[in-house]
Design an enzyme around this catalytic site. Structure first.
Site, short mmCIF file in Angstrom:
data_model
loop_
_atom_site.label_atom_id
_atom_site.label_comp_id
_atom_site.label_asym_id
_atom_site.label_seq_id
_atom_site.Cartn_x
_atom_site.Cartn_y
_atom_site.Cartn_z
N LEU A 123 0.83 -1.19 -0.06
CA LEU A 123 -0.07 0.10 -0.09
C LEU A 123 1.01 1.37 -0.12
CD1 LEU A 123 -2.87 -0.78 2.61
CD2 LEU A 123 -2.86 -0.89 0.13
N ASP A 124 0.27 2.38 -0.66
CA ASP A 124 0.88 3.47 -0.49
C ASP A 124 1.27 4.18 0.88
OD1 ASP A 124 1.48 3.69 -3.21
OD2 ASP A 124 -0.46 4.82 -3.57
N ARG A 125 1.99 4.88 1.23
CA ARG A 125 2.06 5.22 2.44
C ARG A 125 0.95 6.25 2.96
NH1 ARG A 125 3.92 10.20 5.43
NH2 ARG A 125 5.21 9.58 7.39
N THR A 164 -2.15 5.53 1.96
CA THR A 164 -3.43 4.65 1.82
C THR A 164 -3.37 3.61 3.23
OG1 THR A 164 -3.25 4.62 -0.35
CG2 THR A 164 -4.39 2.85 0.52
N ARG A 186 -5.76 5.43 -8.19
CA ARG A 186 -5.64 6.73 -8.34
C ARG A 186 -5.60 7.45 -9.45
NH1 ARG A 186 -0.44 7.63 -4.54
NH2 ARG A 186 -0.62 9.78 -5.02
#
Length: 293
Positions: A135-137, A139, A235
């Site tokens: 996961l992105d930071r 998210t 996104r």
């Protein structure tokens, strides 16, 4: 005590040699080579054997994998690691927002990988970190982690076959009138950026299903199902149809209401790599999102 990772199987088929049984059990040729030459062992009924050893029904085969070394750049840290599920093979964690998955130059500490490294050290688990779903930071939500290189290999094979299912919930800008839609658009790296992605003809195939759950004041609450796992897929896809995520400045969203992209991994489902059991996990929708609706 031998803390190397071990798997044990009972032979239930006649006229097999050890090499054939190992292949059926999902051990790759690369892993078998590492077992033979890098400190692993193959035992049949407790005795070391080579891959040509003939097996009999009822034999107990123990596969002892080589020890794993933690990367020199990954420092153990001890802190919050919200574990949802754990067994001998996999971990599922509910990652909070603003925590990186792995350390980076901008955020060298406080990542999921750092805390996992410390947790494994505390538990005496002789393994490095194997992230299955990243996961992105910014998210939040559910992440799947393998506790050994071989388990990571099995989970990666599941991902290639589309057997690891993830669903997200997000807040996006604008009111989406079409309740159900599929976004099928290839994604590639933007030529002017090392971080940003975009929909482009020469990109990788990407498929996202979108379901509108509710509409607010110029905000839509959506559920998103990933059929592929491209970087920044949700996104990029939502921005491409004119509805960037709330708080996602990189892809055209505004931070007036939220200082991160409003994206949360709500649900994961996968087949347990050893037992074959279907496992499902769900995470609560963040309160900070609910308040905006």
């Amino acid at each position: 005590m031998d803390k190397r990772y071990q798997l044990q199987f009972t032979v239930n088929k006649e006229s097999q040699i050890l090499r054939e049984a190992i292949a059926i059990w999902g051990i790759s040729k690369r892993t078998l080579t590492a077992i033979k030459f890098n400190g692993g062992n193959l035992l049949v009924n407790g005795e070391e054997k080579n891959v040509r050893h003939p097996l009999q029904i009822g034999d107990v085969v123990t596969i002892i994998f080589p020890p794993e070394e933690v990367s020199g750049g990954l420092m153990p840290e001890y802190g919050p690691l919200p574990i949802v599920y754990e067994d001998e093979a996999v971990l599922v964690v509910d990652k909070p927002a603003y925590m990186s998955t792995i350390p980076s130059r901008e955020h060298p500490t406080g990542s999921v990988a750092n805390f996992l490294c410390g947790y494994f050290k505390q538990q005496g688990i002789a393994s490095t970190v194997h992230i299955v779903t990243r996961l992105d930071r910014d998210t939040s939500g559910l992440m799947v982690i393998a506790k050994h290189r071989h388990i990571h290999h099995l989970m990666s094979e599941q991902q290639k076959k589309g057997l690891v299912h993830r669903e997200y919930e997000a807040l996006v800008e604008g009111v989406i009138k079409q309740q159900l839609q599929s976004i099928i658009a290839p994604i590639g790296r933007k030529e002017t950026s090392i971080i940003e992605r975009e929909v482009r003809e020469d990109g990788q195939f990407a498929h996202t299903d979108v379901k509108v759950l509710a509409n607010g004041d110029n905000i839509s609450h959506v559920r998103l199902k990933l059929h592929t796992g491209r970087t920044h897929q949700i996104r990029v896809h939502m921005a491409s149809i004119g509805h960037p995520l709330v708080g996602d400045e990189l892809y055209g969203g505004s931070r007036k209401l939220l200082d991160r992209q409003a994206l949360h991994c709500r649900f994961v489902q996968f087949q347990h790599p050893l037992t074959g059991q279907i496992l499902q996990f769900e995470s609560a929708f963040p309160n900070e999102f609910s308040k905006l609706l």
